[in-house]
Design an enzyme around this catalytic site. Structure first.
Site, mmCIF file in Angstrom:
data_model
loop_
_atom_site.group_PDB
_atom_site.id
_atom_site.type_symbol
_atom_site.label_atom_id
_atom_site.label_comp_id
_atom_site.label_asym_id
_atom_site.label_seq_id
_atom_site.Cartn_x
_atom_site.Cartn_y
_atom_site.Cartn_z
ATOM 1 C CG ASP A 178 5.845 -13.003 12.019
ATOM 2 O OD1 ASP A 178 5.290 -13.642 11.297
ATOM 3 O OD2 ASP A 178 6.574 -13.799 12.630
ATOM 4 C CG ASP B 176 2.759 -20.118 11.826
ATOM 5 O OD1 ASP B 176 2.517 -19.729 10.655
ATOM 6 O OD2 ASP B 176 3.373 -19.782 12.599
HETATM 7 C C1 GLA Z 1 5.476 -17.288 12.456
HETATM 8 C C2 GLA Z 1 4.340 -16.792 13.014
HETATM 9 C C3 GLA Z 1 4.755 -16.223 14.371
HETATM 10 C C4 GLA Z 1 4.963 -17.212 15.357
HETATM 11 C C5 GLA Z 1 6.266 -18.044 14.726
HETATM 12 C C6 GLA Z 1 6.760 -18.910 15.462
HETATM 13 O O1 GLA Z 1 6.536 -16.503 12.176
HETATM 14 O O2 GLA Z 1 3.645 -15.699 12.155
HETATM 15 O O3 GLA Z 1 3.573 -15.556 14.779
HETATM 16 O O4 GLA Z 1 3.990 -17.918 15.499
HETATM 17 O O5 GLA Z 1 5.913 -18.491 13.209
HETATM 18 O O6 GLA Z 1 7.730 -19.920 15.016
#
Ligand code: GLA
Length: 637
Positions: free
Chosen positions: A451, A388
């Site tokens: 997200d 990520d």
């Molecule tokens: C980002 C990702 C999420 C999750 C969070 C964790 O926002 O897009 O899917 O993994 O980080 O902190």
């Protein structure tokens, strides 16, 4: 209320018709649905005078997005006019909202994203023929505390009759998925990829009354099957493609199915399926909760439908030891014991990190420790890595395309050197059109956007936004519109039922299946109800996602809020989703022409697993608000 007299000269006669205007604020607003508070009558949602962009309004309705007001006009409406915008009572609070006016299944007005402090936008739409008018406000921002939206000066002019507010009938959570037969039935993907030398683990997913005994014919040297559990383990040393036959047998019958094991360089020949901790537990994840999810994957029977991975998202990280090795926090006392536990159930397990120094949750990332971390993940026994971007933005602000690719290439190179298969999931929210190059940095999947949360705006916004990306997906490399938000979710310690309606949940799962999306259940697995279980265990729906051809659906037609998405299947059939993004029931038409089909086709309803008959040229279905009908078409001759 005001009456206008309209005089029209027609031939030699004068016809006089009266139209009557109604303030929306005078209607019964008890039927208005909104995510917080009560509608304000000639006031904002918190009772302040209506005010948009510094301008005050005497009439109107103040609401809180997400909101919808549905008004029956029965075809007698003439015009709807209003001034829309965010109420000034929110001060500087950053909100971004979209105002929409729908007439039955047509979009009559769309404000685009409007932000705090912007001047009002005028709305003026023709209502001729409209039966139900819907006034919608959607929220696009993450801060939901100040979504104060005004329909100022909102007025409906009627040719006759009165506008009457109405609610969409409540949707009972009816389980459409039929119970699997008591006889054995082998489900799930029909192909798997593995690298030579890596430990192999595959559990034959089969429904039917236990005990079931399993056998596999044609299994290549190096692999064995446990007849009691249906678990295939071992190591393949040579590259090659092996076609085997699975057999599952119980007291009531036997089922056989052909299956392909491809030993080569490509993993995830079908989209990965499993569970991820983020959408339910957020940073409240722990060893115990991960074990409980694995237990529930088995006890709920979901393992028998092909669900495989149990993935830990952010917030497992502790820091680094004196040698720079990453260590878990106190909620994960023994990672190796945890992966052993999950593997012993026939499941696989995943972990999370960031190419930056910190993860999105502010924990230790892999920056400058990539090789060391990849080695540790493999040593612990992980089978999946979500990587990520997050704080890598500090390393490469305003990154070029090369800078976007680079950290993903570094980690891939490190993963490739490990003596285990680790599925590689890119998460950088779609930057630089990642779908165009995710496969070139060896990503098995890549998040295409922001997200997801459990609202219609989020799910439909993300899902229907995948238009045109089908050309970039295929076996081993998938577009990832983010994880599922059905069941009990909450991103922390306050777990609650999804805010999606019943229809919206069917749309979510159907669309993700059509899109060949990685399917990650995001809910608390220990709180699965029958409806959610039904959504996640329909083998005919899951087969759309797991089809070996790996051809992601394309949008084949759009008519206002009605859309048809369709994909080709390995057996030559087509699967189509007839979607209604609108506020009212509508008839959606699937034309053979749009699918390149001719002649008679058998149409099967996949959710109900029921043949609907033979159709020629087109198929029509009544589809509820935000709902779907998912069908498979096979030639009738
Ligand atoms: C980002 C990702 C999420 C999750 C969070 C964790 O926002 O897009 O899917 O993994 O980080 O902190």
């Amino acid at each position: 209320m005001a009456v206008w007299i309209m005089t029209v000269f027609l031939g030699s006669a004068f016809i006089t018709s009266a139209s009557e205007a109604f303030w929306v604020s005078d209607l019964d607003l008890g039927k208005m649905e909104q995510s917080w508070g009560q509608p304000g009558v000639n006031k904002s949602v918190v009772g302040a005078p209506l005010s948009i962009g510094g301008k005050k309004f005497e009439h109107g309705v103040g609401t809180h997005a997400i909101s919808v007001l549905r008004i029956r006009l029965e075809g007698h409406g003439d015009r709807f006019t209003a001034q829309v915008g965010l109420d000034d009572d929110i001060g500087q609070c950053p909100a971004s909202l979209i105002f929409k006016v729908e007439g039955d299944s047509k979009i009559l007005f769309n404000s685009g994203v409007m932000k705090t402090g912007e001047a009002a936008q005028p709305v003026a739409v023709d209502l001729s023929g409209v039966k139900v008018l819907s006034l919608l406000v959607e929220a696009t921002g993450n801060d939901i505390s100040c979504n104060h939206a005004d329909w100022a000066d909102a007025k409906i002019t009627m040719r006759e009759g009165k506008p009457v507010t109405t609610m969409y009938p409540s949707e009972p959570p009816v389980v459409l998925t039929p119970k699997p037969p008591r006889t054995p039935r082998i489900n799930g993907a029909e192909i798997i990829g593995v690298r030579p030398g890596s430990p192999f683990l595959f559990t034959i997913p089969a429904t039917g009354e236990r005990p079931i005994t399993f056998a596999v014919s044609g299994l290549p040297a190096g692999l064995t099957v446990d007849p009691q559990t249906g678990r295939i383990t071992g190591v393949l040393t040579n590259q090659g493609s092996y076609t085997v036959t699975f057999l599952a047998k119980n007291e009531l019958g036997t089922n056989r199915r052909s299956f392909k094991i491809v030993c080569g360089n490509t993993l995830s020949l079908t989209p990965p399926m499993g569970w991820n901790s983020w959408n339910c537990f957020g940073c409240d994840v722990s060893d115990a909760k991960v074990r409980a999810a694995a237990d529930a994957m088995v006890s709920s029977g979901l393992i028998n439908h092909g669900w495989t991975y149990i993935n830990i998202d952010d917030c497992w990280e502790g820091g680094r030891d004196a040698n720079g090795n990453i260590i878990p926090n106190s909620k994960f006392p023994d990672m190796k014991a945890l992966t052993d536990y999950v593997h012993a159930k026939g499941l696989k397990i995943g972990i999370y990190s960031s190419p930056g120094p910190k993860t999105c949750g502010g924990n230790e990332g892999s920056y400058q420790h990539e090789e060391q971390d990849a080695r540790q993940f493999a040593r612990w026994g992980f089978d999946y890595l979500k990587y990520d971007w997050c704080s890598y933005g500090n390393i490469a602000p305003n990154p070029t395309l090369e800078q976007m690719k680079q950290p993903y290439q570094v980690m891939h190179a490190a993963l490739e050197r490990q003596p285990r298969d680790i599925v590689y999931s890119l998460c950088q929210y779609g930057m630089g059109d990642v779908w165009k190059w995710g496969a070139s940095v060896e990503g098995n999947c890549w998040r295409t956007g922001i997200d997801i949360v459990d609202t219609w705006t989020s799910v439909s916004g993300i899902g229907f936004d995948q238009v045109g990306r089908e050309q970039y997906a295929g076996p081993g490399h998938w577009n990832d519109p983010d994880m599922l938000v059905v069941g009990q979710v909450g991103w922390g310690s306050n777990i609650r039922p999804t805010r999606l309606t019943v229809n919206e949940q069917f749309t979510h799962i159907s669309l993700w299946a059509l899109l060949d999306a990685p399917l990650f259940i995001g809910c608390d697995m220990t709180k699965l109800d029958d409806f959610t279980l039904g959504l996640l265990s329909n083998d005919e729906v899951l087969a759309v996602n797991q089809d070996s051809l790996g051809r992601q659906a394309a949008r084949v037609s759009v008519d206002g809020v009605l859309e048809v998405w369709a994909k080709d299947m390995a057996d030559g059939s087509k699967v189509a989703g007839l979607f209604n993004r609108g506020e009212n029931d509508a008839t959606v038409t699937l034309n053979w022409y749009d699918l390149g089909l001719t002649g008679k086709q058998n149409v099967r309803d996949l959710w109900r697993q029921k043949n609907l008959g033979i159709f020629n040229g087109q198929f029509q279905a009544k589809v509820g608000r935000h709902g779907v009908v998912l069908v498979q078409l096979t030639p009738a001759e």
